[in-house]
Design an enzyme around this catalytic site. Structure first.
Site, PDB file in Angstrom:
ATOM      1  N   GLY A   1      10.644  -7.203  -9.877  1.00 47.98           N
ATOM      2  CA  GLY A   1       9.884  -6.760  -8.731  1.00 47.98           C
ATOM      3  C   GLY A   1       8.619  -6.127  -9.265  1.00 47.98           C
ATOM      4  N   CYS A   2       7.595  -6.036  -8.422  1.00 52.47           N
ATOM      5  CA  CYS A   2       6.325  -5.586  -8.962  1.00 52.47           C
ATOM      6  C   CYS A   2       5.438  -4.986  -7.886  1.00 52.47           C
ATOM      7  CB  CYS A   2       5.543  -6.752  -9.559  1.00 52.47           C
ATOM      8  SG  CYS A   2       6.407  -7.615 -10.850  1.00 52.47           S
ATOM      9  N   ALA A   3       4.436  -4.270  -8.371  1.00 50.77           N
ATOM     10  CA  ALA A   3       3.318  -3.870  -7.533  1.00 50.77           C
ATOM     11  C   ALA A   3       2.086  -4.623  -8.017  1.00 50.77           C
ATOM     12  CB  ALA A   3       3.073  -2.368  -7.658  1.00 50.77           C
TER      13      ALA A   3
END
Lengths: 501, 390
Positions: free
Chosen positions: B21-23
């Protein structure tokens, strides 16, 4: 010697009957239906229904039609002393040939217990980091285009002709002659209804199928039956048949007794003559000869239809396929050694060629290494049994698959492997008018469309589970396959990781 | 934090991927006005829930104006031997204008590889001879300096153990590491750089990657990509670009997006918007209903099935002329866009935008699968979505 005579010799040999037929006297109403329906003479009526086990091929027609369920057919246990070195098939073969002096003929596909690699491959599913997609809520796209693709998009360009499939499953090549006209009609109608294609095989195109031309692929095989400019133009695509998975490197032979006036007209040969497909095309002895035929056909159809080439899966299939792409084919059909046949020598069917799974993986890899995979379409054929097989084939690199045997099973085929006798009691591989009439084309269409619809639903379900909503995102996506119980070399050839990795 | 040593040779090639998951964040000035790195760092740091300190990175455009016509190679080295091999290769194949360590505040992060940058020109004789001997049969036009640079990057990344080119464009650079986003920015002293557009990324990998090269952005030539998501089509996409000579060498599927964009835009000459509509094409049911104006979209989808990106993702693509935000066709990962004056913002969360722009002029969530693009150098924000989906 006629086929019937050959069989007679075989059954007159020392071989014990393969099947035993039992009639429950208490249930039998002596209606004679089973006797009339048995097309192989395995049931007679002498005061009561009397089986002749030696003639029974296990087609189970009698069991299906008996209104009181009085009949059972079971395979007889092999009575010889157990012997791993001399299994039943080998001993039966020798007995039969000792009495006939002939090749053993058979139908359907390879039934030997070679490993079925589909059953050693499993598909991935999405969890958490890659959410699955619900096909009931979201679009799930199965549309596939077969045909030559340009290297890149050039604004305003018109694509070369493509076949548009709404489901990536087509009906494999089966000729009128091998199967009945009713079967051909049903396949064509089902293909039209489901937005896919039927391959008419190498026996020409019956005039009644003209209206379905937009959903028919016609073949140009070594016998050139029924091939003229109208034939080529009548269909959506043309396939040059070089080989067939069930009998690679061998030709075909439709005996004269099956060449009825209708078949004769369709094949453009005299009534009653043997229809012989030579092993090679007598004008193709090299890849450049094939190129000439591809372009001769393209010229004949004004480059308005895709021209494909069908080859059997053989050891060197990857290099051959690469040559075919360079020879100008728009699609290539790879037919594995479990593909079916209407008639083939048993020795050829069971021992020549390689499985579709490895052939497909090898071809896809070779074409990618050469940077030409995206230019052509690959059709995988020969031994596709269920929707999961379809997806596994696509993940290994196919654009679409062909089903032949599966379609016939949908029509009632019991896999008795006696297609070559022309006595199919289910009306599938026969030209006997009484037998042909047993297959109701409308019911047959419904069964075929049901099958494709069911597979489509399952394919969408599995794609969604993999987090994919367009079939092209699975094509060649071997990352979504894992091997179970496969040796490292096979895994390497398939380009698949073992499960757990 | 303990970081893993350089991956063993071949380990990056085994097709294993690390879901994460990431920003993601991006900011650009349509007027080409230089912006400090602080802005994008602040945006990324405003989304701490999306990161776990196992990787962050940035891409900046317009940061090397004095050497704007040189290819700026950023390299990671495991050891001096790798550096010697690469420098030998670069000396032989390029005119090396500058070779220097990338400036860092070394005490901020531990486990750093050797970080060097090189400003390179392709000598005319090399370009010419390469052009003659590598003319592509596919008709991609005369292979120029860019192709030569791509080949060099691929050769280093697959052929020289312990060396990794993580940035190779002109007047741009990528900075990335294993660490929290603020620490990574501090380490690379991004407050010292000013560029007209920036990308930022921090990640939440589901296992420990350890290797700095595995952080985002991924970059090739002028393109850089930050990505939140996972490509369920990765195997298809990878094999497709490999047919065109690209080699996917990393632990992540993000690099394949870079190669697809490079293939479609630079080598196939398609406009960026058209390329985006190939990566996330409209559904057939929509294309069927569109009529003649969509003929090219349909044709493109038939040709470029191998380039379709499937699975949940939001990606921001940076290049020297602008930024593009793109989500998957179902928008299974978030993307918010906003404008204020000449500034254009993209981020996983609106909070990230509001952290640096308290009063944005317009805030919206772009439709699924439709690219939202901004071009640097225009007097006003040009945001386009080529095809409206019903």
């Amino acid at each position: 010697m006629s086929l019937a005579a050959q069989d007679k010799m075989r059954y007159a040999s020392y071989a014990p009957p393969e099947f035993g037929v039992r009639v429950d006297e208490a249930r039998c109403k002596a209606c004679h239906l089973c006797v009339r329906q048995c097309s192989l003479g395995a049931l007679a009526f002498r005061e009561r229904v009397t089986p002749r086990d030696a003639s029974c091929v296990g087609c189970l027609r009698c069991v299906a039609v008996c209104p009181t369920g009085a009949i059972t057919v079971a395979q007889n246990p092999w009575p010889l002393k157990p012997n791993e070195s001399w299994p039943e098939w080998a001993v039966r073969g020798i007995w039969g040939q000792a009495s006939s002096g002939a090749k053993i003929l058979t139908g359907c596909g390879n039934d030997k217990p070679y490993p079925i690699l589909w059953d050693h491959l499993v598909l991935d599913a999405a969890q958490v980091t890659n959410p699955p997609i619900d096909p009931l809520r979201e679009p799930m796209e199965l549309r596939t285009y077969l045909g030559r693709k340009p290297e890149r998009l050039v604004p305003g360009q018109v694509l070369q002709p493509q076949l548009q499939l709404e489901v990536p499953v087509m009906f494999a090549a089966m000729s009128y002659g091998a199967v009945s006209l009713n079967v051909h009609r049903a396949l064509a109608m089902a293909a039209r209804e489901m937005g896919t294609f039927m391959n008419a095989g190498e026996g020409g195109l019956h005039r009644d199928l003209g209206p379905y031309g937009e959903h028919i692929i016609v073949q140009c095989a070594s016998g050139r039956f029924g091939v003229d400019p109208d034939y080529l133009r009548a269909a959506a695509a043309v396939e040059i048949k070089i080989g067939q998975g069930a009998k690679p490197g061998t030709g075909g032979h439709l005996p004269g007794e099956k060449v009825t006036p209708d078949i004769a007209a369709t094949r453009m040969i005299p009534v009653g003559t043997d229809a012989i497909s030579p092993a090679p095309h007598h004008d193709i002895y090299s890849i450049e000869d094939l190129r000439q035929l591809i372009y001769a056909i393209k010229e004949a159809v004004d480059y308005q239809k895709p021209v494909g080439v069908k080859i059997a899966a053989v050891h060197n299939v990857a290099a051959i396929a690469s040559g075919i792409v360079r020879a100008g084919a728009d699609f290539i059909t790879i037919d594995g050694f479990r593909g079916g046949t209407g008639a083939a020598p048993l020795a050829v069917r069971d021992h020549l060629g390689i499985p579709l799974e490895v052939a497909l993986a090898a071809v896809d890899r070779r074409l990618r290494e050469e940077g030409i995979r995206h230019q052509v379409s690959l059709v995988a054929s020969g031994g596709i049994r269920c929707s999961a097989d379809v997806l596994k084939a696509i993940a290994l690199g196919a654009d679409a698959v062909d089903i032949g045997t599966a379609a016939l099973v949908a029509l009632g085929c019991r896999l008795c492997q006696k297609c070559y006798t022309g006595r199919c009691s289910w009306g599938i591989t026969t030209q006997d008018p009484e037998l042909v009439s047993r297959l109701d084309p409308e019911a047959a269409v419904r069964r075929l469309t049901n099958l494709l619809r069911a597979w489509s639903l399952e394919i969408k379900e599995m794609l969604g589970a993999m987090g994919i909503n367009a079939i092209e995102s699975l094509r060649g996506n071997r990352d979504r396959l894992r091997g179970l119980g496969l040796d490292p070399l096979t895994l390497e050839i398939l380009g698949v990781q073992p499960a757990g990795k | 934090m303990e970081t893993q040593a350089w991956p063993r040779r071949g380990e990056r090639h085994d097709g294993m991927r690390i879901p994460s998951g990431c920003a993601v964040a991006g900011v650009g000035s349509t007027g080409g006005r230089p912006i400090s790195g602080d802005t994008v760092v602040c945006m990324v740091c405003a989304m701490p829930e999306r990161a776990n300190g196992l990787g962050a990175g940035y891409a900046a455009y317009g940061i090397y104006p004095d050497l704007a016509d040189c290819y700026a190679f950023h390299l990671m080295y495991e050891d001096a031997g790798a550096r010697a091999s690469v420098e030998e290769l670069l000396q032989a194949g390029f005119q090396v204008e500058v070779a220097e360590p990338i400036p860092t505040r070394p005490r901020v992060l531990v486990g750093a590889p050797m970080l060097w940058r090189y400003f390179l020109r392709v000598p005319e004789r090399v370009a010419r001879s390469w052009e003659e001997s590598h003319a592509e049969p596919g008709g991609d036009g005369p292979p120029g300096e860019d192709d030569y640079v791509v080949r060099t990057v691929m050769d280093i990344n697959t052929g020289i153990p312990g060396a990794f080119v993580f940035s190779s464009g002109r007047n741009m650079g990528v900075f990335k590491a294993v660490g929290h986003p603020e620490a990574v920015a501090d380490f690379f002293m991004l407050d010292q750089y000013r560029g007209h557009s920036w990308l930022g990324h921090s990640r939440f990998p589901t296992n420990t990657p350890g290797w700095w090269g595995g952080a985002h952005p991924f970059s090739l030539l002028d393109w850089s990509v930050v990505h939140n998501g996972e490509l369920s089509s990765y195997g298809t996409n990878r094999r497709y670009v490999e047919s065109f000579g690209y080699r996917c060498t990393l632990l992540t599927d993000t690099e394949v997006i870079v190669y697809l964009v490079d293939l479609l835009v630079r080598r196939h000459g398609l406009p960026l918007q058209a390329a985006c509509r190939i990566l996330t094409p409209p559904f057939w049911r929509d294309l069927d209903g569109m009529g003649e104006e969509a003929a090219q979209l349909r044709t493109a989808r038939v040709i470029y099935g191998g380039a379709l990106l499937n699975g949940p993702f939001t990606t921001i693509l940076g290049h020297s002329r602008g930024l593009v935000g793109l989500t998957d066709r179902l928008m299974l990962r978030p993307l918010v866009a906003a404008t204020r004056g000449d500034l254009f913002y993209l981020a996983s969360e609106e909070a990230a935008i509001r952290a640096v722009c308290s009063n944005p002029g317009r805030v919206w969530s772009p439709p699924a699968g439709e690219p939202v693009a901004v071009e640097v150098g225009l007097s006003q924000v040009a945001v386009s979505a080529e095809v409206a989906r019903s």
